[in-house]
Scaffold this motif. Structure first.
Motif, PDB file in Angstrom:
ATOM      1  N   ALA A 139     -13.224  -0.858 -11.329  1.00  0.00           N
ATOM      2  CA  ALA A 139     -13.747   0.508 -11.363  1.00  0.00           C
ATOM      3  C   ALA A 139     -13.148   1.294 -12.526  1.00  0.00           C
ATOM      4  O   ALA A 139     -13.854   2.063 -13.206  1.00  0.00           O
ATOM      5  CB  ALA A 139     -13.452   1.210 -10.039  1.00  0.00           C
ATOM      6  N   MET A 140     -11.867   1.117 -12.774  1.00  0.00           N
ATOM      7  CA  MET A 140     -11.195   1.825 -13.857  1.00  0.00           C
ATOM      8  C   MET A 140     -11.778   1.436 -15.206  1.00  0.00           C
ATOM      9  O   MET A 140     -12.078   2.293 -16.044  1.00  0.00           O
ATOM     10  CB  MET A 140      -9.697   1.527 -13.819  1.00  0.00           C
ATOM     11  CG  MET A 140      -8.892   2.164 -14.930  1.00  0.00           C
ATOM     12  SD  MET A 140      -7.111   1.830 -14.782  1.00  0.00           S
ATOM     13  CE  MET A 140      -7.083   0.038 -15.057  1.00  0.00           C
TER      14      MET A 140
ATOM     15  N   ALA B  99      -9.611  -0.225  -0.929  1.00  0.00           N
ATOM     16  CA  ALA B  99     -10.920  -0.435  -1.534  1.00  0.00           C
ATOM     17  C   ALA B  99     -11.772   0.807  -1.300  1.00  0.00           C
ATOM     18  O   ALA B  99     -11.760   1.389  -0.227  1.00  0.00           O
ATOM     19  CB  ALA B  99     -11.593  -1.664  -0.916  1.00  0.00           C
TER      20      ALA B  99
ATOM     21  N   ALA C 251     -11.393   3.647  -2.861  1.00  0.00           N
ATOM     22  CA  ALA C 251     -10.711   4.861  -3.307  1.00  0.00           C
ATOM     23  C   ALA C 251     -11.182   5.216  -4.706  1.00  0.00           C
ATOM     24  O   ALA C 251     -11.625   4.353  -5.466  1.00  0.00           O
ATOM     25  CB  ALA C 251      -9.195   4.653  -3.301  1.00  0.00           C
TER      26      ALA C 251
ATOM     27  N   VAL D 135      -8.091  -5.794  -3.524  1.00  0.00           N
ATOM     28  CA  VAL D 135      -8.154  -4.339  -3.696  1.00  0.00           C
ATOM     29  C   VAL D 135      -7.758  -3.963  -5.114  1.00  0.00           C
ATOM     30  O   VAL D 135      -8.391  -3.105  -5.745  1.00  0.00           O
ATOM     31  CB  VAL D 135      -7.242  -3.627  -2.680  1.00  0.00           C
ATOM     32  CG1 VAL D 135      -7.129  -2.130  -2.999  1.00  0.00           C
ATOM     33  CG2 VAL D 135      -7.762  -3.821  -1.270  1.00  0.00           C
TER      34      VAL D 135
ATOM     35  N   GLN E 252     -10.101  -2.028  -7.921  1.00  0.00           N
ATOM     36  CA  GLN E 252      -9.680  -0.810  -8.595  1.00  0.00           C
ATOM     37  C   GLN E 252      -9.650  -0.988 -10.109  1.00  0.00           C
ATOM     38  O   GLN E 252     -10.042  -0.090 -10.859  1.00  0.00           O
ATOM     39  CB  GLN E 252      -8.307  -0.373  -8.087  1.00  0.00           C
ATOM     40  CG  GLN E 252      -8.315   0.133  -6.654  1.00  0.00           C
ATOM     41  CD  GLN E 252      -9.151   1.385  -6.493  1.00  0.00           C
ATOM     42  OE1 GLN E 252      -9.378   2.116  -7.444  1.00  0.00           O
ATOM     43  NE2 GLN E 252      -9.621   1.631  -5.283  1.00  0.00           N
TER      44      GLN E 252
ATOM     45  N   ALA F 136     -11.524   5.702  -8.542  1.00  0.00           N
ATOM     46  CA  ALA F 136     -10.909   4.918  -9.604  1.00  0.00           C
ATOM     47  C   ALA F 136      -9.920   5.757 -10.403  1.00  0.00           C
ATOM     48  O   ALA F 136     -10.095   6.965 -10.558  1.00  0.00           O
ATOM     49  CB  ALA F 136     -11.989   4.369 -10.549  1.00  0.00           C
TER      50      ALA F 136
ATOM     51  N   PRO G 200      -4.387   4.068  -6.378  1.00  0.00           N
ATOM     52  CA  PRO G 200      -5.288   3.705  -5.276  1.00  0.00           C
ATOM     53  C   PRO G 200      -4.752   2.519  -4.499  1.00  0.00           C
ATOM     54  O   PRO G 200      -4.306   1.534  -5.070  1.00  0.00           O
ATOM     55  CB  PRO G 200      -6.596   3.346  -5.999  1.00  0.00           C
ATOM     56  CG  PRO G 200      -6.527   4.104  -7.282  1.00  0.00           C
ATOM     57  CD  PRO G 200      -5.075   4.083  -7.674  1.00  0.00           C
TER      58      PRO G 200
ATOM     59  N   ARG H 110       0.835  -1.205   0.000  1.00  0.00           N
ATOM     60  CA  ARG H 110       0.000   0.000   0.000  1.00  0.00           C
ATOM     61  C   ARG H 110       0.869   1.254   0.000  1.00  0.00           C
ATOM     62  O   ARG H 110       0.560   2.235  -0.680  1.00  0.00           O
ATOM     63  CB  ARG H 110      -0.928   0.002   1.220  1.00  0.00           C
ATOM     64  CG  ARG H 110      -2.136  -0.910   1.072  1.00  0.00           C
ATOM     65  CD  ARG H 110      -3.166  -0.607   2.136  1.00  0.00           C
ATOM     66  NE  ARG H 110      -2.664  -0.843   3.476  1.00  0.00           N
ATOM     67  CZ  ARG H 110      -2.754  -2.001   4.114  1.00  0.00           C
ATOM     68  NH1 ARG H 110      -3.318  -3.045   3.526  1.00  0.00           N
ATOM     69  NH2 ARG H 110      -2.279  -2.139   5.345  1.00  0.00           N
TER      70      ARG H 110
END
Length: 206
Positions: A140-141, A76, A78, A133, A137, A80, A73, A64
């Motif tokens: 979402a992206m 979870a 955050a 995670v 991401q 995208a 990101p 991270r």
């Protein structure tokens, strides 16, 4: 448990894992690597399973930090990443991958060993699921880019990037790719990741 002692012991365990493999990970070996009194590791982590779980938590913590350094990101939920500029996104991902292959190579070896251990010990899978995670991401992206079935595509994208990382770490790619930790390595990784991003968006867009 003091945070500094947790870091000292788990960092030592990561070194032991990378150098000697999963069979070499013992409380005694971690004590020796950390240069602490015999029995220190077992006082903090009573079982081998507890030690492995602590290593995974430390790996996730360090990963991270790397993502945050490169402004990607790390949690979870955050926002995208905007895929409007695939080249810029690929460069950010490539920077992380290159760090994991150079300065963070020991940690990357330990991470793959822990993932393999989970195939024999299903109870470890929950704590090893921190990689989810990255899939969230990626989903979402790709969703923001209009890709159909972004959950499936996100999972596939992360699997491809993980495969690229593993190939550079231990496969044929490690013999033919530029030396990790160099601009050439980052450029080469960025080219590969951008190719993946463009392929996923081109074949899956609505």
């Amino acid at each position: 448990m003091a945070t500094d002692r947790f870091a000292v012991l788990t960092d030592a365990a990561i070194d032991v894992l990378a150098e000697h493999g999963m069979r070499g990970l013992t409380h005694r070996a971690v004590d020796a690597r950390a240069e602490l009194a015999l029995g220190t590791t077992s006082a903090y982590f009573r079982t081998r399973k507890a030690l492995i779980e602590a290593v995974v938590r430390r790996l996730a913590e360090l990963d991270r930090a790397d993502l945050e350094t490169d402004r990607l990101p790390a949690e979870a939920g955050a926002p995208a990443v905007d895929l409007g500029d695939p080249g810029a996104v690929a460069a950010g991902i490539a920077a992380v991958l290159d760090r994991w292959l150079s300065a963070g190579r020991t940690r990357t070896l330990a991470r793959f060993l822990c993932l393999l251990e989970a195939t024999h010990h299903p109870e470890l899978r929950t704590i090893l699921a921190y990689g989810d995670v990255f899939r969230l991401q990626a989903t979402a992206m790709l969703a923001s880019a209009g890709v159909e079935n972004p959950e499936q595509a996100g999972s596939h994208l992360v699997a491809c990037i993980d495969g690229l990382l593993f190939d550079r770490l231990a496969g044929a790619g490690s013999r033919t790719a530029p030396q990790p930790g160099t601009a050439a390595s980052r450029d080469d990784l960025a080219t590969a990741v951008e190719t993946l991003l463009r392929a996923f968006t081109a074949t899956g867009s609505r």
